[in-house]
Enzyme design. Structure first.
Site, mmCIF file in Angstrom:
data_model
loop_
_atom_site.group_PDB
_atom_site.id
_atom_site.type_symbol
_atom_site.label_atom_id
_atom_site.label_comp_id
_atom_site.label_asym_id
_atom_site.label_seq_id
_atom_site.Cartn_x
_atom_site.Cartn_y
_atom_site.Cartn_z
ATOM 1 N N HIS A 142 0.775 -1.245 0.000
ATOM 2 C CA HIS A 142 0.000 0.000 0.000
ATOM 3 C C HIS A 142 0.811 1.303 0.000
ATOM 4 O O HIS A 142 0.284 2.331 0.401
ATOM 5 C CB HIS A 142 -0.943 0.036 1.220
ATOM 6 C CG HIS A 142 -2.062 -0.963 1.154
ATOM 7 N ND1 HIS A 142 -1.878 -2.290 1.376
ATOM 8 C CD2 HIS A 142 -3.388 -0.822 0.921
ATOM 9 C CE1 HIS A 142 -3.028 -2.937 1.286
ATOM 10 N NE2 HIS A 142 -3.958 -2.080 1.004
ATOM 11 N N GLY A 191 -1.068 -2.344 -5.934
ATOM 12 C CA GLY A 191 -1.987 -3.438 -5.615
ATOM 13 C C GLY A 191 -3.356 -2.898 -5.250
ATOM 14 O O GLY A 191 -4.379 -3.486 -5.584
ATOM 15 N N HIS A 192 -3.358 -1.766 -4.571
ATOM 16 C CA HIS A 192 -4.621 -1.121 -4.221
ATOM 17 C C HIS A 192 -4.700 0.242 -4.907
ATOM 18 O O HIS A 192 -4.027 1.178 -4.513
ATOM 19 C CB HIS A 192 -4.730 -0.936 -2.708
ATOM 20 C CG HIS A 192 -6.138 -0.653 -2.241
ATOM 21 N ND1 HIS A 192 -6.944 0.298 -2.839
ATOM 22 C CD2 HIS A 192 -6.872 -1.198 -1.244
ATOM 23 C CE1 HIS A 192 -8.112 0.315 -2.225
ATOM 24 N NE2 HIS A 192 -8.101 -0.577 -1.258
ATOM 25 N N HIS A 253 -11.410 -7.658 -5.655
ATOM 26 C CA HIS A 253 -11.612 -6.897 -4.423
ATOM 27 C C HIS A 253 -12.464 -5.652 -4.739
ATOM 28 O O HIS A 253 -12.102 -4.842 -5.585
ATOM 29 C CB HIS A 253 -10.233 -6.490 -3.908
ATOM 30 C CG HIS A 253 -10.229 -5.804 -2.590
ATOM 31 N ND1 HIS A 253 -10.421 -4.449 -2.453
ATOM 32 C CD2 HIS A 253 -10.047 -6.288 -1.337
ATOM 33 C CE1 HIS A 253 -10.359 -4.121 -1.170
ATOM 34 N NE2 HIS A 253 -10.133 -5.218 -0.466
ATOM 35 N N GLU A 305 -12.768 -10.013 0.125
ATOM 36 C CA GLU A 305 -13.533 -8.751 0.153
ATOM 37 C C GLU A 305 -13.989 -8.384 -1.261
ATOM 38 O O GLU A 305 -13.840 -7.241 -1.711
ATOM 39 C CB GLU A 305 -12.672 -7.613 0.722
ATOM 40 C CG GLU A 305 -12.049 -7.919 2.068
ATOM 41 C CD GLU A 305 -11.417 -6.707 2.745
ATOM 42 O OE1 GLU A 305 -11.670 -6.517 3.947
ATOM 43 O OE2 GLU A 305 -10.674 -5.948 2.084
ATOM 44 N N CYS A 323 -16.327 1.323 2.689
ATOM 45 C CA CYS A 323 -15.450 1.971 1.702
ATOM 46 C C CYS A 323 -15.908 1.692 0.266
ATOM 47 O O CYS A 323 -15.677 2.510 -0.627
ATOM 48 C CB CYS A 323 -14.004 1.510 1.860
ATOM 49 S SG CYS A 323 -13.151 2.328 3.217
ATOM 50 N N CYS A 389 -9.779 1.711 7.545
ATOM 51 C CA CYS A 389 -9.962 2.492 6.318
ATOM 52 C C CYS A 389 -11.300 3.224 6.278
ATOM 53 O O CYS A 389 -11.379 4.353 5.779
ATOM 54 C CB CYS A 389 -9.820 1.601 5.097
ATOM 55 S SG CYS A 389 -10.803 0.099 5.164
ATOM 56 N N CYS A 390 -12.345 2.576 6.786
ATOM 57 C CA CYS A 390 -13.683 3.140 6.611
ATOM 58 C C CYS A 390 -13.965 4.405 7.430
ATOM 59 O O CYS A 390 -14.495 5.383 6.879
ATOM 60 C CB CYS A 390 -14.760 2.088 6.882
ATOM 61 S SG CYS A 390 -14.624 0.599 5.869
#
Lengths: 626, 626
Positions: A142, A191-192, A253, A305, A323, A389-390
């Site tokens: 990340h 990756g994200h 994801h 997810e 998210c 994260c949320c």
């Protein structure tokens, strides 16, 4: 404080419609209350948690001010950045004399500045002995995701305060990234996804083409295996199984996929690459016709997810990460700006009032990461998550909500979303004030007042919500009939002086059924009142277990206001039946009996889905047996 | 070849009933065909895959005979051990002149012997540079799991061949483990249970108390955190969240939990610890009344391959690993031996004919790891899996099936399972031959012939299947009426000479419904014919998509034989309706319409669940809308 032009991202000239500044609209109704909660409860309490959890300390440790080692998830820096973005928006709405929040922001930025390396690198996980692992695992570590949130926070902060303290940090890091990655440099893709949106916005802010090129590079590297170097999940999880352009199915994801769709839409907005947009439209259609919950939630599986197969929409084990709802809200906003098509604003509304707001408690201090549509009572909002994260993602979304409401084109002004509010906009170089008097989303009556000085002829585009069949519209006392164009009702006139538009969207209560391939919803209905999806929660229903409720689809509804915390909630009461389970004692399967239903007539109470799990624990369900 | 007494594990004197040797029964019907497939197709093809995949080479590399590095999953040694166990059972049924299989077994054992370290350690993953990591991660690295399978294979091999080539390897390793672990030694417990069963059986084989003590130690260490040192999953995943004794709910990784229940039952059988048995009974009840699929499958979630909450039994995303079905079959066998209660044999039957046999194709060369109850056609059996636990696990279960059929107590002989067969048993020191003439499970008529020489008075206990309401029983031509005791029909007489019992269990076709808390099965039924669960598979149904089928629960059934491969399959035809989806084009949700169902009357065909996915791809579902 200098206030620059504060666009809710997307200051692009290539879109069909363009948003107004966040601070051009003052909201005071349903979402206004959420904003107040953000300012008074959410933002301060989140700051305290960032401090208590060691997330802020990670920066102090990185800069050598404090002893210790990194705490939290590898991407926890992004929690600070998201909070900073939210706090920056919050500055727009607090009393200018209240210096406390500004001090917290300034102090936080100072910690970030001090933690940045000379070469521009910043990520508090990759310090000391971990330094040598920088850029070694883009799939799961990340770094580029955190960089994206840093850039977004920095842009928001700069636009709001006019200061470049954080912006300079972001630029230095962005330059390092641009010097590091590329076709002729180190190959890689995050990756994200997240940095794509940020880089496009940085291009908009700086007009420096290299940031746009880098965003495009990262998007186009997907499908080459650079985003999925870590193989715990398969490449589809990272949306790296194929090139993005040409995808036709939402897979992998969910948050990663939806963030990527956001970034790709931003890139389209700047490049006009029609092949990209055609991919986005296909993906959007796949989502809304095959893979989206009735609440606007997305992502069916805990496992990875991720999105499920088509029509795979389990209720109890719905993943529907908060998210993902936020990402879907942001993406539809971008699609709306591209097209001026109300269907995207409609989805923003659906997601916002249901699957997104369910992610935060009425008290503004508890969060859902996962938002099921059916539960036995164990699933409760938490003060924070290890993977957090949320919570700050909700904060940055709800503090910037006002910026999503209006937009403008060369023809006029768009009202995308309804909320009690006063907006100071402009058209044709002249100030236009638009107020909305309404109890939306509880009520569909909206009195829109528009005033402008001097001749000012333009169109006003009023969104017709998709849940409305027929409606009344009265302009300056005169009832008119209007068709819609791309879902907007257009009113074209000279708005000099003050004018009133009375909209009456009749709020009906609808029974929705779902496509029969969603096999667990067969013979069930969801109840929707206007834009709000309702559910049966045990807290309101003492007559048996709500999981055994059967709704009478020919029944009437009574409506009644009550409060949860200080939030006004409209509940619905209707007739139904509860099934007696005494035959089932100790059995999981038994032979079908001829219809002796063992049912008892009851009155059942339904509450909006977003409001569930704010009272005592107990079963809940959205899809009711009919 | 010397043939020792070959018990299907569990040579305990403390159980209520005791099994007969595997080779005391010759099966020739439904399961006999599977045995033939095992001998001709499964065992040889699995050996080839173990060779081709490098799994056998891992042993050669470990012993230095071959260059290269370890291939496959960390527990792939266990695939070889399970195959050896299956192959050893297979020796009982092949022509004595056919030396090929024996050679393969001998060669494989030689590779294992050569790969064992001087101190007794053997695991081909932990060799060379990995040697220093031995016993460092019991949670995920499966060393004790592999050891358990080595011991089980070694015992089977020794009992069948009388040779101790593999047994000596197992003893050496077991002794090393016993010297390594304990309360006053290295503390630890296996992340994946399995060794507990093996150690108890080794105690039975050797009469050496230390193996039983070690099994108890490993069981009792759970709840102390030794089994879950690796925290990617929470302790519940490893069943390490609480001490085993006292558990009341089936949670965590399904195969781990069920293997642990097997081991705990074995320990109970040797220790008589009633608290342990009371835990086992509670867990069994929790499983069968809250967490088991109608097919006997267990484990609802992909996420953690785990049990879900109570009544959480999704169909499309059912995990129901084949190994979990095998574990459930084995556990119920142990519970049957403890109690002599037919309810456990009933569950063995349910699991075997449905959720277990679905794990292997009719051709015996393709396997399911996951066994969903609903599918769109993408889920197909594979030749092998990277995580290949299931295929050789099926092989060892189906090759030893005959050992599960009969048992004996001081009072008589139990017939647990029905299959066309001839059994050479004994009671009171005298030979008893029992033959079953039957087309079970297709037909419920069973002609049981019992013959023994000289006076021999004992009870014959015939299991009444739980799906039977009333039945007829004729003994030596005389119709008798008998109640059951713990689900068994007892017939007490002197069996001298030859006697015939005619059982007629009427095979009925039942519509089953499930507990209303399994909310996705509301308004649906599963069809069960005798012990077999049926499903609608697209291959047989050309009139619309089987996912849209509605069954007429007042309809009649026609029955028709056909073949898949060379397997005789009985299909069912009945009336129903198919729903037309034209209204749904491009929609996921829409307003409920008054019942204009758009349905068309059709004939639908159902096939046994175990036989699905052996023909062309297409949708399948077990739970049919009624």
């Amino acid at each position: 404080m200098t206030r620059a032009k504060i666009i809710n991202f997307l200051d692009s000239s290539k879109n069909k419609i363009t948003p107004f500044s966040i601070d051009s609209v003052e909201i005071s109704g349903f979402m206004g209350e959420y904003l107040k909660t953000m300012l008074e409860d959410t933002i301060p309490s989140q700051y305290k948690i960032l401090e208590d959890s060691g997330t802020l300390d990670n920066f102090r440790i990185a800069s050598g001010k404090k002893e210790g080692s990194f705490r939290g998830m590898v991407f926890s820096d992004s929690d600070v950045y998201k909070w900073l973005e939210a706090a920056s928006y919050a500055l727009l709405f607090i009393d200018n004399d209240d210096k406390q929040l500004k001090e917290k922001i300034d102090n936080t930025i100072q910690e970030i500045r001090d933690a940045q390396d000379k070469d521009g690198y910043i990520n508090t996980y990759f310090t000391f002995e971990k330094k040598k692992e920088r850029w070694s695992d883009l799939a799961t570590k990340h770094e580029l995701y955190c960089a994206g949130h840093l850039i977004q926070a920095a842009i928001a902060h700069k636009r709001i305060t006019g200061e470049d303290t954080l912006f300079n940090v972001a630029i230095k890091f962005a330059d390092l990234i641009a010097n590091t990655f590329g076709l002729d440099k180190k190959r890689g893709a995050p990756g994200h996804p997240e940095i794509e949106m940020a880089l496009v916005e940085l291009y908009r802010e700086t007009n420096n083409q290299k940031y746009l090129d880098l965003a495009k590079y990262f998007l186009e590297e997907r499908g080459n295996g650079y985003a999925s170097t870590y193989k715990f999940f398969n490449p589809e999880y990272y949306i790296d199984h194929k090139p993005f352009k040409g995808l036709e199915e939402m897979t992998g994801h969910a948050v990663r996929m939806l963030y990527l769709c956001n970034g790709a839409t931003d890139i389209y907005l700047e490049t006009g690459d029609e092949e990209l947009f055609s991919t986005l439209e296909k993906l959007w259609n796949n989502l809304v016709t095959k893979k989206m919950y009735v609440t606007g939630g997305a992502g069916s599986r805990y496992d990875g997810e991720s999105f499920g197969e088509e029509y795979e929409l389990p209720n109890r084990r719905a993943y529907t990460e908060t998210c993902a709802a936020i990402a879907l809200f942001m993406w539809n906003y971008r699609m709306l700006l591209v097209t001026g098509d109300a269907k995207y604003a409609d989805l923003m509304e659906l997601v916002l009032y249901n699957g997104l707001l369910s992610g935060i408690s009425i008290d503004g201090r508890h969060y859902f990461y996962v938002n099921p549509l059916e539960d036995r009572g164990r699933h409760r909002r938490q003060q924070w998550y290890e993977c957090a994260c949320c919570p700050p993602n909700i904060a940055r979304t709800l503090t910037s909500f006002s910026g999503y409401m209006y937009a403008t084109s060369k023809d006029g002004i768009y009202i995308n979303l309804y909320e009690k509010s006063e907006a100071n906009l402009e058209f044709g170089g002249k100030k236009v004030v638009i107020t909305q008097e309404t109890d939306y989303p509880w009520d569909g009556k909206i009195r829109v007042n528009i005033s402008t000085k001097g001749d000012n002829t333009f169109k006003v585009f009023l969104r017709k919500p998709s849940w409305v069949d027929s409606y009344e519209i009265v302009v300056d006392g005169e009832k008119i009939s209007k068709n819609t164009e791309k879902g907007f009702i257009e009113i074209h006139k000279n708005w000099m002086g003050t004018h009133e538009i009375e909209l009456d969207f009749p709020i009906t209560i609808n029974y929705l059924e779902s496509h029969p391939f969603v096999r667990e919803n067969l013979e069930k209905v969801a109840i929707k009142r206007g834009p709000l999806v309702y559910c049966a929660e045990q807290a309101d229903n003492k007559d048996g277990d709500v999981w055994n409720y059967i709704i009478d689809v020919n029944g009437d509804f009574e409506q009644e206001n009550f409060e949860i915390g200080s939030k006004k909630i409209l509940k619905l009461k209707t007739k139904g039946y509860v099934k007696d389970l005494k035959d089932w004692k100790g059995k999981l399967y038994k032979q079908l009996k001829n219809r002796e239903m063992n049912t008892k007539e009851i009155n059942m109470t339904l509450v909006p889905y977003f409001s569930w799990a704010n009272r005592e624990e107990g079963p809940m369900n959205v899809w009711l047996r009919k």
